[in-house]
Design a protein around this motif. Structure first.
Motif, PDB file in Angstrom:
ATOM      1  N   TYR A   1     -16.220 -33.187  31.680  1.00 38.07           N
ATOM      2  CA  TYR A   1     -17.469 -31.543  31.612  1.00 38.07           C
ATOM      3  C   TYR A   1     -17.980 -31.373  30.925  1.00 38.07           C
ATOM      4  O   TYR A   1     -17.706 -31.700  29.474  1.00 38.07           O
ATOM      5  N   VAL A   2     -19.229 -30.753  30.381  1.00 44.78           N
ATOM      6  CA  VAL A   2     -19.649 -30.285  29.393  1.00 44.78           C
ATOM      7  C   VAL A   2     -19.103 -28.989  28.273  1.00 44.78           C
ATOM      8  O   VAL A   2     -18.757 -27.966  29.611  1.00 44.78           O
ATOM      9  N   LYS A   3     -18.583 -29.277  28.069  1.00 42.35           N
ATOM     10  CA  LYS A   3     -17.499 -27.592  27.021  1.00 42.35           C
ATOM     11  C   LYS A   3     -18.896 -26.667  27.356  1.00 42.35           C
ATOM     12  O   LYS A   3     -19.973 -26.800  26.840  1.00 42.35           O
TER      13      LYS A   3
ATOM     14  N   PRO B   1      -7.524 -25.672  27.122  1.00 35.51           N
ATOM     15  CA  PRO B   1      -8.591 -26.793  26.562  1.00 35.51           C
ATOM     16  C   PRO B   1      -9.397 -26.323  25.755  1.00 35.51           C
ATOM     17  O   PRO B   1      -9.975 -25.015  26.067  1.00 35.51           O
ATOM     18  N   GLY B   2      -9.519 -26.959  25.616  1.00 30.84           N
ATOM     19  CA  GLY B   2     -10.723 -26.358  24.088  1.00 30.84           C
ATOM     20  C   GLY B   2      -9.469 -25.986  22.473  1.00 30.84           C
ATOM     21  O   GLY B   2     -10.379 -26.001  21.989  1.00 30.84           O
ATOM     22  N   SER B   3      -9.113 -25.092  22.556  1.00 35.78           N
ATOM     23  CA  SER B   3      -8.560 -24.305  22.034  1.00 35.78           C
ATOM     24  C   SER B   3      -7.182 -24.472  20.616  1.00 35.78           C
ATOM     25  O   SER B   3      -7.454 -25.770  20.400  1.00 35.78           O
ATOM     26  N   GLN B   4      -7.129 -23.555  19.712  1.00 32.63           N
ATOM     27  CA  GLN B   4      -6.771 -24.899  17.942  1.00 32.63           C
ATOM     28  C   GLN B   4      -5.582 -23.830  17.869  1.00 32.63           C
ATOM     29  O   GLN B   4      -6.090 -22.062  18.040  1.00 32.63           O
TER      30      GLN B   4
ATOM     31  N   ARG C   1      -1.288 -32.024  23.914  1.00 27.57           N
ATOM     32  CA  ARG C   1      -2.897 -32.670  24.574  1.00 27.57           C
ATOM     33  C   ARG C   1      -3.284 -31.636  24.995  1.00 27.57           C
ATOM     34  O   ARG C   1      -3.150 -30.416  25.331  1.00 27.57           O
ATOM     35  N   GLY C   2      -4.858 -31.487  25.101  1.00 27.84           N
ATOM     36  CA  GLY C   2      -5.824 -30.867  25.718  1.00 27.84           C
ATOM     37  C   GLY C   2      -6.696 -29.656  24.910  1.00 27.84           C
ATOM     38  O   GLY C   2      -7.271 -28.957  25.099  1.00 27.84           O
ATOM     39  N   THR C   3      -5.680 -29.063  24.071  1.00 25.55           N
ATOM     40  CA  THR C   3      -6.358 -28.708  22.555  1.00 25.55           C
ATOM     41  C   THR C   3      -7.801 -29.208  21.638  1.00 25.55           C
ATOM     42  O   THR C   3      -7.754 -30.336  22.381  1.00 25.55           O
ATOM     43  N   GLY C   4      -8.202 -28.620  20.798  1.00 32.11           N
ATOM     44  CA  GLY C   4      -9.525 -28.836  20.481  1.00 32.11           C
ATOM     45  C   GLY C   4      -9.581 -29.297  18.767  1.00 32.11           C
ATOM     46  O   GLY C   4      -8.042 -29.658  18.259  1.00 32.11           O
ATOM     47  N   GLY C   5     -10.650 -29.824  18.247  1.00 34.49           N
ATOM     48  CA  GLY C   5     -10.121 -30.463  17.178  1.00 34.49           C
ATOM     49  C   GLY C   5     -10.056 -32.114  16.780  1.00 34.49           C
ATOM     50  O   GLY C   5     -10.249 -32.828  15.756  1.00 34.49           O
ATOM     51  N   ARG C   6      -9.933 -32.410  17.778  1.00 32.15           N
ATOM     52  CA  ARG C   6      -9.535 -33.921  18.047  1.00 32.15           C
ATOM     53  C   ARG C   6      -9.976 -35.093  18.735  1.00 32.15           C
ATOM     54  O   ARG C   6     -10.238 -36.139  18.576  1.00 32.15           O
ATOM     55  N   GLY C   7     -11.789 -34.195  19.259  1.00 30.53           N
ATOM     56  CA  GLY C   7     -12.598 -35.496  20.133  1.00 30.53           C
ATOM     57  C   GLY C   7     -11.925 -35.150  21.461  1.00 30.53           C
ATOM     58  O   GLY C   7     -11.050 -34.391  21.523  1.00 30.53           O
ATOM     59  N   ALA C   8     -12.994 -35.827  22.267  1.00 32.96           N
ATOM     60  CA  ALA C   8     -13.059 -35.447  23.619  1.00 32.96           C
ATOM     61  C   ALA C   8     -11.979 -36.470  24.459  1.00 32.96           C
ATOM     62  O   ALA C   8     -11.526 -35.727  25.199  1.00 32.96           O
ATOM     63  N   GLU C   9     -11.991 -36.978  23.747  1.00 33.92           N
ATOM     64  CA  GLU C   9     -10.707 -37.837  24.526  1.00 33.92           C
ATOM     65  C   GLU C   9      -8.752 -37.230  24.686  1.00 33.92           C
ATOM     66  O   GLU C   9      -8.643 -36.954  25.505  1.00 33.92           O
ATOM     67  N   PHE C  10      -8.535 -37.213  23.261  1.00 34.17           N
ATOM     68  CA  PHE C  10      -7.958 -35.918  22.917  1.00 34.17           C
ATOM     69  C   PHE C  10      -7.207 -34.550  24.403  1.00 34.17           C
ATOM     70  O   PHE C  10      -6.483 -34.179  24.609  1.00 34.17           O
ATOM     71  N   GLU C  11      -9.047 -33.800  23.896  1.00 27.96           N
ATOM     72  CA  GLU C  11      -9.466 -32.612  24.774  1.00 27.96           C
ATOM     73  C   GLU C  11      -9.180 -32.793  26.308  1.00 27.96           C
ATOM     74  O   GLU C  11      -9.189 -31.627  27.142  1.00 27.96           O
ATOM     75  N   LYS C  12     -10.246 -33.900  26.606  1.00 26.92           N
ATOM     76  CA  LYS C  12      -9.719 -33.670  27.850  1.00 26.92           C
ATOM     77  C   LYS C  12      -9.365 -34.593  28.988  1.00 26.92           C
ATOM     78  O   LYS C  12      -9.361 -34.726  30.015  1.00 26.92           O
ATOM     79  N   CYS C  13      -8.437 -35.659  28.404  1.00 27.82           N
ATOM     80  CA  CYS C  13      -6.988 -36.131  29.251  1.00 27.82           C
ATOM     81  C   CYS C  13      -5.969 -35.328  29.968  1.00 27.82           C
ATOM     82  O   CYS C  13      -5.624 -35.435  30.692  1.00 27.82           O
TER      83      CYS C  13
END
Length: 722
Positions: free
Chosen positions: A313-315, A501-504, A538-550
């Motif tokens: 997905y596009v963030k 997703p994407g939160s920190q 896992r799923g949170t932000g700041g660490r790249g797409a793989e970590f965030e979108k898993c």
């Protein structure tokens, strides 16, 4: 006062320990000046970015010709700076939308006059020459011409509540694409363009409203009222968006010819520097393709400028982060695994890319088309830190801020200066004025008084930590230890998390903590004898797409696993009582609290879920399907949720829900409690009359936090009682 004063809950909620901020800063086009509202709220003052000093007063509530006001709560400067719209009587609609009564103020003559006599307005928008204002009222668009004695004309007539909306987004587009204005003039002000939403086919949701208090809704005194609005739940019909233009001279309305899927989205409409080109963004329903079109508002013809297709997905931040300049569009993208900036010219040719390594670029501040300098915010030191950066035309990158922590910036329109907001997890916001090389020119606000006040409480501060799970995933967290911590004792732990997703939540910033304010509520709980910890799974932000979108297609599964792993790690520490671990969260954090207490691992003795989604079948299309696709496509993903896990719930549970929550509907809590009853699970529940997703108003927030505190005190045994 001694340094051992006890913090009480009222001080956490009443704002007395909140940091001061400078808000309402508006850089003035083509200059090194900015405006802001004075601290007494009575004036709009112009300042120099160069000196930080006041240059003049543009508006004074006590010195106007014509209309008189007692107060105002905002302003919108015209592009040429000669006029402003003064906002009064602001009333919230949803998270980002409001109605208000606006006045036109002319700076030179001090003349103040009503924008319209027809009732409150929404999203008033200046034409580029500052001589026209378009606005929305009751779902229709109106136009006011200043040179014609503020003559008002109606542009659309088909707007109707819960059917057709012109110029402002519907509930789900506003909430999940983060915008409130869907109308814009073209570059020469001859055309007005807007997105029209037909929500006739969208199903309604009704919230029951009672009389209540703070405020009292007296019309509901005997029989409750209903607030009914269109809310598309996952897999259901969305509103149908189309784009229209209005030729102001000929009064001709045209539908623009935008190629898009029948069930797609139009998350933005923007002007360019060319009067013949408006930008329209479209997305498919799965949200993995974003198209940016240039459209001629007269001929209605659209041309594809940029197509962004990414894995999964596009963030959402991409849509809000796209920056449009005279000859350039800057598109943030994680197409290569990390957020970079891609610079395109107005023919859609990629010119350059900015960003490298594990760095995430998280905000664009400005682009100087003369020099080629791009100013932005990035996580150059680590995932929990933000610095202000510039990349030159030749690719050379410089760091403009030197202090570790969280840096944000507002640049002058000429990009020669910026106001830097810096904080870290121990230090409230410091506002400084800097030149474009990052050199300090002046300190505008340092929150010294708050720092002094906080020293009187002897509160522990957050400490960062990391550990690796049995799945081999390195996770980061923070911890606040109790006041007078003794490593030879064993303490109960409260784990706070959000996990969406994407939160920190693990950030080196003053807004750290469950309620922000330098983790003030978490430090209050630590004062009461708890270790409070927070881990971004896992799923949170700041660490790249793989970590965030898993977590794609399986929301809650890995996030709950990682909170269980966090509890196990904490239990392994010599000063933690592994049998006394609680967990809590709000919204997505409430969902993941319930998932984490229902994994079968039984590591949590108690939990609190505030306003939790309990099945994503009940949540909205845009957010849910971005991460889950539709229920038809991904039934298994949807059907692993707190409701289906109800029989596995382990530990004492407190549920808190606002009855007027237009975001996470009370349906979530009601259906979940029924599942718990039928699974023969005990729980406690508190409902808050007429409160929305934020659960605040009157004494509400203090009451809520006190219930959370008391619940954990009752269910987890503090160290002193061992």
């Amino acid at each position: 006062m001694s340094a051992n004063n006890k913090l009480d809950l009222k001080a956490v909620t009443d704002g007395s320990l909140s940091a001061q901020t400078i808000s309402g800063i508006t850089p003035i086009e083509g200059s090194d000046l900015y405006t802001q509202i004075s601290s007494d709220g009575k004036r709009v003052v112009r300042y120099s970015f160069k000196t930080g000093k006041q240059t003049d007063v543009l508006f004074d509530i006590d010195d106007t010709q014509g209309e008189k006001l007692n107060r105002f709560d905002g302003y919108i400067l015209s592009p040429d700076g000669k006029r402003m719209l003064i906002r009064t009587e602001k009333k919230a609609v949803y998270r980002r939308s409001h109605t208000a009564v606006y006045y036109i103020y002319t700076v030179a003559s001090k003349k103040l006059e009503r924008l319209s006599d027809g009732g409150p307005q929404q999203v008033p928008t200046w034409s580029p020459d500052g001589l026209q204002v378009a606005f929305v009222r009751d779902n229709n668009i109106f136009l006011v011409k200043l040179l014609y004695d503020n003559a008002e004309s109606q542009v659309t007539t088909d707007g109707k509540a819960n059917e057709v909306i012109n110029g402002i987004p519907d509930w789900v587009n506003e909430e999940e694409f983060s915008f409130n204005n869907a109308l814009a003039f073209n570059a020469d002000g001859t055309m007005l363009c807007w997105i029209r939403y037909d929500e006739t086919m969208v199903k309604s949701y009704s919230l029951q409203l009672f009389k209540g208090m703070e405020p009292e809704l007296n019309e509901n005194a005997t029989y409750p009222g209903l607030y009914t609005y269109k809310y598309p739940k996952a897999g259901e019909a969305n509103s149908v968006p189309t784009v229209w233009s209005y030729d102001i001279k000929s009064r001709q309305t045209r539908r623009l010819n935008i190629p898009m899927a029948v069930d797609g989205y139009i998350p933005r409409l923007k002007p360019t520097a060319d009067a013949e080109k408006m930008l329209v963004y479209t997305m498919n329903r799965h949200q993995d393709v974003l198209n940016i079109y240039t459209v001629n508002p007269r001929s209605t013809v659209a041309q594809l400028l940029v197509k962004e297709k990414v894995d999964k997905y596009v963030k959402e931040e991409v849509i809000g982060g796209i920056s449009v300049y005279k000859n350039t569009i800057i598109l943030p993208s994680d197409r290569d695994g990390h957020m970079r900036l891609y610079l395109y010219d107005m023919t859609g040719q990629l010119q350059r890319t900015i960003g490298e390594g594990n760095t995430e670029i998280t905000r664009v501040y400005g682009y100087d088309e003369q020099t080629g300098d791009v100013f932005y915010q990035a996580s150059v030191l680590n995932a929990h830190d933000r610095q202000i950066m510039v990349t030159r035309k030749n690719g050379k990158t410089e760091r403009l801020t030197q202090q570790e922590g969280w840096n944000n910036a507002i640049f002058s329109a000429d990009l020669k200066y910026f106001i830097n907001t810096w904080s870290d997890s121990h230090t409230p916001y410091v506002f400084t004025l800097r030149d474009a090389k990052g050199r300090l020119l002046a300190t505008l606000l340092d929150n010294a008084a708050l720092k002094e006040k906080l020293t009187q409480y002897n509160l522990p501060t957050p400490e960062m930590f990391s550990f690796t799970t049995t799945d081999g995933v390195k996770l980061d967290g923070w911890m606040v230890k109790p006041t007078n911590f003794d490593a030879s004792k064993k303490y109960p732990v409260i784990l706070f998390q959000y996990s969406g997703p994407g939160s920190q939540q693990v950030v080196n910033a003053w807004n750290i903590g469950s309620m922000g304010q330098g983790a003030l509520f978490d430090r209050y709980l630590a004062q009461e004898g708890f270790i409070v910890a927070c881990v971004d799974g896992r799923g949170t932000g700041g660490r790249g797409a793989e970590f965030e979108k898993c977590t794609y297609l399986k929301l809650g599964q890995l996030e709950s696993k990682d909170q269980v792993a966090a509890a196990r790690y904490l239990a392994s520490l010599p000063y933690v009582d592994g049998g006394q671990i609680g967990i809590w969260g709000w919204s997505y954090g409430g969902f993941n609290t319930l998932m984490s207490m229902s994994t079968g691992d039984n590591v949590f003795k108690a939990g609190v879920a505030v306003a939790p989604p309990t099945s994503f079948r009940f949540y909205d299309t845009v957010y849910t399907e971005r991460y889950m696709q539709t229920p038809n496509e991904n039934a298994d993903g949807y059907d692993d949720n707190p409701i289906t896990r109800a029989s596995k719930l382990n530990g004492a549970l407190l549920l808190c829900q606002g009855l007027a929550d237009d975001n996470v509907h009370p349906q979530n809590t009601f259906e979940y409690t029924e599942a718990l009853v039928q699974a023969d699970k005990d729980f406690k529940e508190i409902v808050y009359t007429n409160r929305n997703h934020g659960i605040w108003g009157g004494n509400t927030r203090t009451h809520l936090l006190r219930q959370i505190t008391r619940f954990f005190k009752a269910e987890l045994t503090p160290a002193a009682q061992h």
